[in-house]
Design a protein around this motif. Structure first.
Motif, PDB file in Angstrom:
ATOM      1  N   UNK A 126       0.856  -1.189   0.000  1.00  0.00           N
ATOM      2  CA  UNK A 126       0.000   0.000   0.000  1.00  0.00           C
ATOM      3  C   UNK A 126       0.893   1.240   0.000  1.00  0.00           C
ATOM      4  N   UNK A 127       0.615   2.181  -0.872  1.00  0.00           N
ATOM      5  CA  UNK A 127       1.363   3.434  -0.924  1.00  0.00           C
ATOM      6  C   UNK A 127       0.814   4.365   0.156  1.00  0.00           C
ATOM      7  N   UNK A 128       1.736   4.863   1.006  1.00  0.00           N
ATOM      8  CA  UNK A 128       1.338   5.739   2.107  1.00  0.00           C
ATOM      9  C   UNK A 128       1.804   7.186   1.920  1.00  0.00           C
ATOM     10  N   UNK A 129       2.801   7.397   1.044  1.00  0.00           N
ATOM     11  CA  UNK A 129       3.311   8.746   0.841  1.00  0.00           C
ATOM     12  C   UNK A 129       3.973   8.897  -0.510  1.00  0.00           C
ATOM     13  N   UNK A 147       5.816   7.235  -5.351  1.00  0.00           N
ATOM     14  CA  UNK A 147       5.745   6.642  -4.012  1.00  0.00           C
ATOM     15  C   UNK A 147       7.107   6.585  -3.315  1.00  0.00           C
ATOM     16  N   UNK A 148       7.165   7.184  -2.102  1.00  0.00           N
ATOM     17  CA  UNK A 148       8.396   7.117  -1.313  1.00  0.00           C
ATOM     18  C   UNK A 148       8.152   6.569   0.092  1.00  0.00           C
ATOM     19  N   UNK A 149       6.925   6.172   0.373  1.00  0.00           N
ATOM     20  CA  UNK A 149       6.565   5.581   1.662  1.00  0.00           C
ATOM     21  C   UNK A 149       5.537   4.488   1.386  1.00  0.00           C
ATOM     22  N   UNK A 150       5.904   3.244   1.686  1.00  0.00           N
ATOM     23  CA  UNK A 150       5.012   2.120   1.400  1.00  0.00           C
ATOM     24  C   UNK A 150       4.906   1.194   2.607  1.00  0.00           C
ATOM     25  N   UNK A 151       3.833   0.439   2.638  1.00  0.00           N
ATOM     26  CA  UNK A 151       3.629  -0.602   3.643  1.00  0.00           C
ATOM     27  C   UNK A 151       3.482  -1.927   2.903  1.00  0.00           C
ATOM     28  N   UNK A 152       4.339  -2.892   3.245  1.00  0.00           N
ATOM     29  CA  UNK A 152       4.328  -4.196   2.596  1.00  0.00           C
ATOM     30  C   UNK A 152       3.858  -5.232   3.608  1.00  0.00           C
ATOM     31  N   UNK A 200       7.159  -1.252   6.931  1.00  0.00           N
ATOM     32  CA  UNK A 200       7.023   0.088   6.387  1.00  0.00           C
ATOM     33  C   UNK A 200       8.387   0.543   5.893  1.00  0.00           C
ATOM     34  N   UNK A 201       8.455   0.983   4.648  1.00  0.00           N
ATOM     35  CA  UNK A 201       9.684   1.513   4.068  1.00  0.00           C
ATOM     36  C   UNK A 201       9.466   2.995   3.743  1.00  0.00           C
ATOM     37  N   UNK A 202      10.323   3.850   4.271  1.00  0.00           N
ATOM     38  CA  UNK A 202      10.257   5.269   3.951  1.00  0.00           C
ATOM     39  C   UNK A 202      11.617   5.733   3.455  1.00  0.00           C
ATOM     40  N   UNK A 203      11.633   6.301   2.252  1.00  0.00           N
ATOM     41  CA  UNK A 203      12.858   6.857   1.676  1.00  0.00           C
ATOM     42  C   UNK A 203      12.951   8.317   2.054  1.00  0.00           C
ATOM     43  N   UNK A 204      14.056   8.712   2.633  1.00  0.00           N
ATOM     44  CA  UNK A 204      14.208  10.147   2.972  1.00  0.00           C
ATOM     45  C   UNK A 204      15.436  10.719   2.325  1.00  0.00           C
TER      46      UNK A 204
END
Length: 178
Positions: free
Chosen positions: A151-154, A161-166, A174-178
């Motif tokens: 699911x794309x969260x951000x 998409x740079x924030x996803x929930x797998x 949760x993966x967030x690229x900063x």
């Protein structure tokens, strides 16, 4: 990215907000690899939170992380770069543009540098102050993932998409690229 750092990219404020939001929960700072503490993590519905510049993991750590999540736990990872082995294992691919930027590069890339300002209200010591700085927009993004389990969260500035929930087993990563 240290929890006591108030410098840019420090996580002091985020950590304090996290503590305030979850006052009734046990929060523990761990400076060891995931595999070294994995056996001490008991139960389900736990959250393991990682904030790092780069996440480089061993195959054993990947297995341990996936086992932890599969049991019904959550793993949150925010990083500028993820070891592609963990992403590949989950069928996720990313483009890491941020690794390529430097102030000393060509004008085409330099145009990505943006000015911004932050105002601080400090009337007790020196009054209101405005601080200016330059930054690169967060252009890293996930290029491919399984839409059934992800699911794309951000999104970044370009709506990528740079924030996803797998979803994995009984838990979520949760993966967030900063």
């Amino acid at each position: 990215f240290y929890m006591n750092s108030k410098k840019p990219m420090g996580t002091y404020t985020a950590y304090k907000l996290f503590e305030a939001q979850f006052q009734s929960y046990y929060i523990h700072e761990i400076k060891q690899s995931f595999s070294k503490v994995n056996n001490d993590l008991e139960g389900q519905r736990n959250l393991y939170f990682i904030v790092a510049d780069e996440l480089i993991v061993t195959p054993q750590e990947i297995d341990d992380m996936l086992e932890y999540v599969n049991k019904g736990n959550r793993l949150f990872i925010a990083a500028r770069y993820f070891d592609e082995r963990i992403l590949d294992t989950l069928g996720v691919h990313a483009r890491f543009n941020g690794n390529e930027f430097s102030m000393f590069q060509t004008n085409a890339l330099f145009s990505e540098l943006r000015p911004t300002k932050v105002s601080m209200n400090d009337t007790l010591v020196s009054g209101n102050k405005t601080y200016g700085f330059f930054y690169y927009g967060m252009m890293d993004y996930f290029t491919r993932y399984d839409s059934v389990t992800t699911r794309v969260l951000g999104l970044n500035e370009k709506k990528q998409p740079n924030f996803i929930a797998v979803t994995y087993g009984n838990g979520v990563i949760y993966f967030h690229l900063h």
